[in-house]
Design an enzyme around this catalytic site. Structure first.
Site, PDB file in Angstrom:
ATOM      1  N   LEU A 192      40.971  27.818  51.805  1.00 28.92           N
ATOM      2  CA  LEU A 192      42.384  28.166  51.871  1.00 28.92           C
ATOM      3  C   LEU A 192      42.772  28.985  50.655  1.00 28.92           C
ATOM      4  CD1 LEU A 192      44.602  25.231  53.124  1.00 28.92           C
ATOM      5  CD2 LEU A 192      44.085  27.400  54.228  1.00 28.92           C
ATOM      6  N   GLU A 193      43.600  29.975  50.847  1.00 31.46           N
ATOM      7  CA  GLU A 193      44.092  30.776  49.727  1.00 31.46           C
ATOM      8  C   GLU A 193      44.897  29.886  48.787  1.00 31.46           C
ATOM      9  OE1 GLU A 193      46.542  33.768  51.469  1.00 31.46           O
ATOM     10  OE2 GLU A 193      47.889  32.357  52.398  1.00 31.46           O
ATOM     11  N   GLY A 194      45.014  30.307  47.545  1.00 30.40           N
ATOM     12  CA  GLY A 194      45.837  29.555  46.616  1.00 30.40           C
ATOM     13  C   GLY A 194      45.084  29.052  45.391  1.00 30.40           C
ATOM     14  N   ARG A 195      43.756  29.081  45.424  1.00 30.50           N
ATOM     15  CA  ARG A 195      43.023  28.714  44.207  1.00 30.50           C
ATOM     16  C   ARG A 195      43.295  29.755  43.125  1.00 30.50           C
ATOM     17  NH1 ARG A 195      41.124  25.575  48.603  1.00 30.50           N
ATOM     18  NH2 ARG A 195      40.445  23.596  47.675  1.00 30.50           N
TER      19      ARG A 195
ATOM     20  N   PRO B 118      19.453  33.721  47.457  1.00 28.23           N
ATOM     21  CA  PRO B 118      20.284  33.499  48.644  1.00 28.23           C
ATOM     22  C   PRO B 118      21.675  34.143  48.554  1.00 28.23           C
ATOM     23  CG  PRO B 118      19.314  31.439  47.845  1.00 28.23           C
ATOM     24  CD  PRO B 118      19.120  32.460  46.783  1.00 28.23           C
TER      25      PRO B 118
END
Lengths: 61, 61, 61, 61, 61, 61
Positions: free
Chosen positions: E9-12, E2
């Site tokens: 959200l950005e920031g990880r 798959p």
């Protein structure tokens, strides 16, 4: 890779879809240098009541 | 352009979808300055067994 | 739910995007009966060299 | 948030899809710190005539 | 196959993304029977001004 | 219509992208019968830390 998604109105024949996938894959290989076996193509059929241009669905025209 | 995709649970009526597409298109035109005939809307129906929140599908609740 | 994705050329102001999101959300609520706090909107900016109509990118016109 | 879309060949059982959604949600929660009730999962089934690798659809192999 | 797309959200951190991709892939393999080397994961970062719930962008809250 | 989205690793040149868009558009026109000016192509660049096969991101290999 690359991954190509082709969204179009339902109703094309299997023969058209087979040719579409072959030709688009060749176009990707020749212009990007990707190896053929890595090119993935997804087809998505749209229904006429789920597609609108200018605020009007195809099924309402 | 713009291209708007609306993904929602299946079950809305044709009348609701027609109104949805009209109203969303107007909202896009009035706030972005795009010309109406260029706004494209796609609707995607989701099935209840293909949509989960918090790890549980709607069809399992 | 519903989930709305709006793909458009980069360059709109923050004020336009804020209004766009508000107005589209209202349009969805009024026509589908979804509760407002459940409506999700994603904006996707397109670059002019990543968007083509008729085989020609906007950046090449 | 996060929003996870899983595209796969049609044919998985409801039991497999239920487990898939549970396990993927747990994996997202444990690695991103998102709260479980905010994780959304969409499943999209692909037909064998709408999926191609190397220019050949699965239905043509 | 798959094909999994994770929009968040950005920031990880890179460490979080690496772990996310590993764990989600395992979850897919164990529940669908797909072979590990066929599982593809895409991450998409969202900006806070491009994501709204209830008609309000995160950047406006 | 049709709408074609091509997702690929960042790093292709503008010249490659221009040719890609031209050639893919031709392939779509010749196999589906769509008129050329209606074919829309979107390119999406992927970053190496946002793309994984077999649970490993390209940036980790």
């Amino acid at each position: 890779m690359p991954y190509v998604t082709i969204k179009m109105l339902e109703g094309r024949t299997e023969e058209q879809k087979r040719a579409l996938v072959e030709r688009v894959t060749e176009a990707v290989v020749e212009t990007t240098g990707a190896s053929k076996e890595k090119v993935v193509v997804f087809i998505e059929d749209m229904q006429r009541n789920h597609y609108a241009v200018g605020g009007k669905r195809l099924s309402d025209q």
